[in-house]
Scaffold this motif. Structure first.
Motif, PDB file in Angstrom:
ATOM      1  N   GLU A 319       0.864  -1.168   0.000  1.00  0.00           N
ATOM      2  CA  GLU A 319       0.000   0.000   0.000  1.00  0.00           C
ATOM      3  C   GLU A 319       0.908   1.229   0.000  1.00  0.00           C
ATOM      4  O   GLU A 319       1.886   1.284   0.734  1.00  0.00           O
ATOM      5  N   CYS A 320       0.577   2.206  -0.841  1.00  0.00           N
ATOM      6  CA  CYS A 320       1.394   3.414  -0.909  1.00  0.00           C
ATOM      7  C   CYS A 320       1.141   4.280   0.319  1.00  0.00           C
ATOM      8  O   CYS A 320       0.002   4.500   0.724  1.00  0.00           O
ATOM      9  N   THR A 321       2.227   4.780   0.928  1.00  0.00           N
ATOM     10  CA  THR A 321       2.081   5.634   2.111  1.00  0.00           C
ATOM     11  C   THR A 321       1.604   7.026   1.714  1.00  0.00           C
ATOM     12  O   THR A 321       1.129   7.788   2.537  1.00  0.00           O
ATOM     13  N   GLY A 322       1.733   7.343   0.419  1.00  0.00           N
ATOM     14  CA  GLY A 322       1.298   8.662  -0.040  1.00  0.00           C
ATOM     15  C   GLY A 322      -0.136   8.652  -0.522  1.00  0.00           C
ATOM     16  O   GLY A 322      -1.018   9.234   0.100  1.00  0.00           O
ATOM     17  N   CYS A 323      -0.386   7.944  -1.628  1.00  0.00           N
ATOM     18  CA  CYS A 323      -1.704   8.047  -2.266  1.00  0.00           C
ATOM     19  C   CYS A 323      -2.643   6.908  -1.892  1.00  0.00           C
ATOM     20  O   CYS A 323      -3.810   6.923  -2.251  1.00  0.00           O
ATOM     21  N   GLY A 324      -2.137   5.899  -1.175  1.00  0.00           N
ATOM     22  CA  GLY A 324      -3.007   4.812  -0.749  1.00  0.00           C
ATOM     23  C   GLY A 324      -3.202   3.736  -1.798  1.00  0.00           C
ATOM     24  O   GLY A 324      -3.948   2.776  -1.584  1.00  0.00           O
ATOM     25  N   LEU A 333       8.468   1.084  -4.279  1.00  0.00           N
ATOM     26  CA  LEU A 333       8.022   2.442  -4.603  1.00  0.00           C
ATOM     27  C   LEU A 333       6.699   2.382  -5.363  1.00  0.00           C
ATOM     28  O   LEU A 333       6.489   1.525  -6.220  1.00  0.00           O
ATOM     29  N   CYS A 334       5.815   3.329  -5.016  1.00  0.00           N
ATOM     30  CA  CYS A 334       4.487   3.355  -5.619  1.00  0.00           C
ATOM     31  C   CYS A 334       4.579   3.651  -7.123  1.00  0.00           C
ATOM     32  O   CYS A 334       5.169   4.651  -7.519  1.00  0.00           O
ATOM     33  N   PRO A 335       3.982   2.793  -7.964  1.00  0.00           N
ATOM     34  CA  PRO A 335       4.021   3.045  -9.401  1.00  0.00           C
ATOM     35  C   PRO A 335       3.158   4.245  -9.818  1.00  0.00           C
ATOM     36  O   PRO A 335       3.298   4.751 -10.921  1.00  0.00           O
TER      37      PRO A 335
END
Ligand SMILES: [Zn+2]
Length: 421
Positions: A319-324, A333-335
């Protein structure tokens, strides 16, 4: 009982310090000492939860956070002594003293077990299980001159006020038998017909106004033959089943038991049908997707109408810590936005807030080999957008896809970003 808004509140809750505590209490069957055993069980669960917390990290930063969970655990252990083991109700407590959050709810005693979990989000699967595809359910009892309407939600039967409709019985039973007998009989029959029509109109209205989505009927067989012709086609379609009951005599327990049985049967049939429909749609590249990666994608695209999850399904994700953003690939890293991701141990749990927020119907599928073969997770879509279709051989109707894009600009934008980055 818990309302949809309250569930939404729980679904949105997050604690960065991982001290969101969920306690589900399922009372034991009534027997000697059961109550005492329940209190001991809760104490054990609390001790176990605390041990896990402490093993997770003893750095100074986490210590303060543990204090929050510890305080909540203590409070729950104290409270468990007052939970009565009479089998009547279950209970759920959601707590996070770090944020001053404490909610207690009474639930039907249909939980699979007593559980205690501490995490970043509240544990909502038992709630989702209870709600299932729980629609607003009306139960109507009717005879020739009476009708009662109940609401069945989460095992709680509530009589709606103002629906009781004793028709004016002018002249009922009077008249000179023999002399006016035939006339009186016709009038009574006519009054009954009007009464059934009134009730049928009421049900149609209630469905249109969203008072309930489906309904169940309790009446005597002889009345059914007179009532059925008065039902509006939409109302007839929303009728899940009926049971035999006498309006004046049937007990609340019996109404609830009968209605729950009819609802459970219907839900099981519907779940099986939805599984077949979804798999067939998925095979033809239509409105169905299978497998975690595609389901997650459809979820974020806002395409999902009904979500199907294997009852014992467990899968990891990040789960992305920024955008969820949720991703089935365990990337660091979030794609979508490029920020760091964190591991999600149980993705079936992690998607529940999303499911609840977006009012997606959810079925837990049990013992279905075919469903097992496609990865134990699938979804029936309300539409399929063009971008989600890019990896498919057969593109579908462009016009429809475009109109759906118009409705989801933000989400599509994110995916465009992902595609180029
Ligand atoms: Zn992101």
């Amino acid at each position: 009982m818990i309302t949809r808004e309250q569930i939404q509140e729980l679904a949105q809750f997050e604690d960065q310090g991982n001290s969101a505590l969920s306690f589900y209490f399922q009372p034991a069957a009534p027997r000697n000492k059961a109550h005492k055993e329940e209190a001991i069980l809760t104490k054990d669960l609390a001790r176990e939860a605390l041990r896990k917390l402490e093993s997770k990290g003893s750095e100074g930063n986490n210590k303060a956070k543990n204090e929050s969970a510890r305080a909540d655990l203590d409070r729950i252990v104290r409270l468990s002594h007052d939970l009565r083991g009479n089998g009547a109700h279950a209970k759920a407590i959601f707590a996070c003293s770090a944020q001053g959050f404490w909610r207690e709810y009474v639930l039907p005693a249909q939980l699979s077990a007593t559980q205690l979990l501490v995490d970043r989000h509240f544990h909502l699967k038992p709630l989702a299980h209870l709600l299932g595809a729980f629609p607003g359910l009306g139960v109507v009892l009717v005879d020739r001159h009476r009708a009662r309407l109940f609401d069945l939600r989460l095992g709680e039967l509530t009589e709606r006020e103002g629906f009781f409709h004793p028709l004016s019985r002018r002249g009922r039973g009077d008249g000179f038998a023999g002399y006016d007998g035939g006339h009186a009989q016709r009038r009574v029959a006519d009054e009954a017909r009007q009464h059934f029509k009134f009730v049928a109109d009421f049900i149609k209205d209630a469905l249109e106004k969203g008072m309930f989505e489906h309904w169940i009927l309790g009446c005597q067989e002889t009345h059914w033959s007179q009532f059925a012709p008065q039902l509006h086609p939409e109302a007839a379609q929303k009728l899940l089943g009926r049971f035999s009951a006498e309006v004046a005599r049937v007990s609340r327990d019996e109404i609830r038991t009968q209605a729950e049985r009819i609802f459970a049967d219907w839900q099981q049939r519907r779940s099986a049908e939805t599984v077949r429909e979804t798999l067939s749609q998925a095979r033809s590249n239509g409105r169905g997707v299978t497998g975690l990666r595609r389901v997650l994608r459809s979820l974020e695209m806002g395409e999902i109408q009904i979500l199907l999850i294997g009852d014992n399904y467990v899968a990891q994700a990040v789960e992305c810590t920024g955008c969820g953003h949720l991703d089935a690939h365990l990337v660091s890293l979030c794609p979508v936005c490029g920020r760091e991701t964190r591991e999600v141990v149980d993705v079936a749990e992690a998607i529940l807030p999303w499911v609840i927020r977006h009012n997606i119907e959810l079925f837990y599928v049990k013992d279905d080999p075919e469903f097992d073969n496609v990865g134990n997770i699938a979804a029936l879509l309300r539409f399929r957008s063009a971008l989600n279709n890019s990896d498919k051989v057969q593109p579908i109707n462009e016009g429809r896809a475009n109109s759906s894009l118009g409705r989801q600009p933000g989400l599509v934008g994110r995916y465009r970003g992902a595609a180029s980055g």
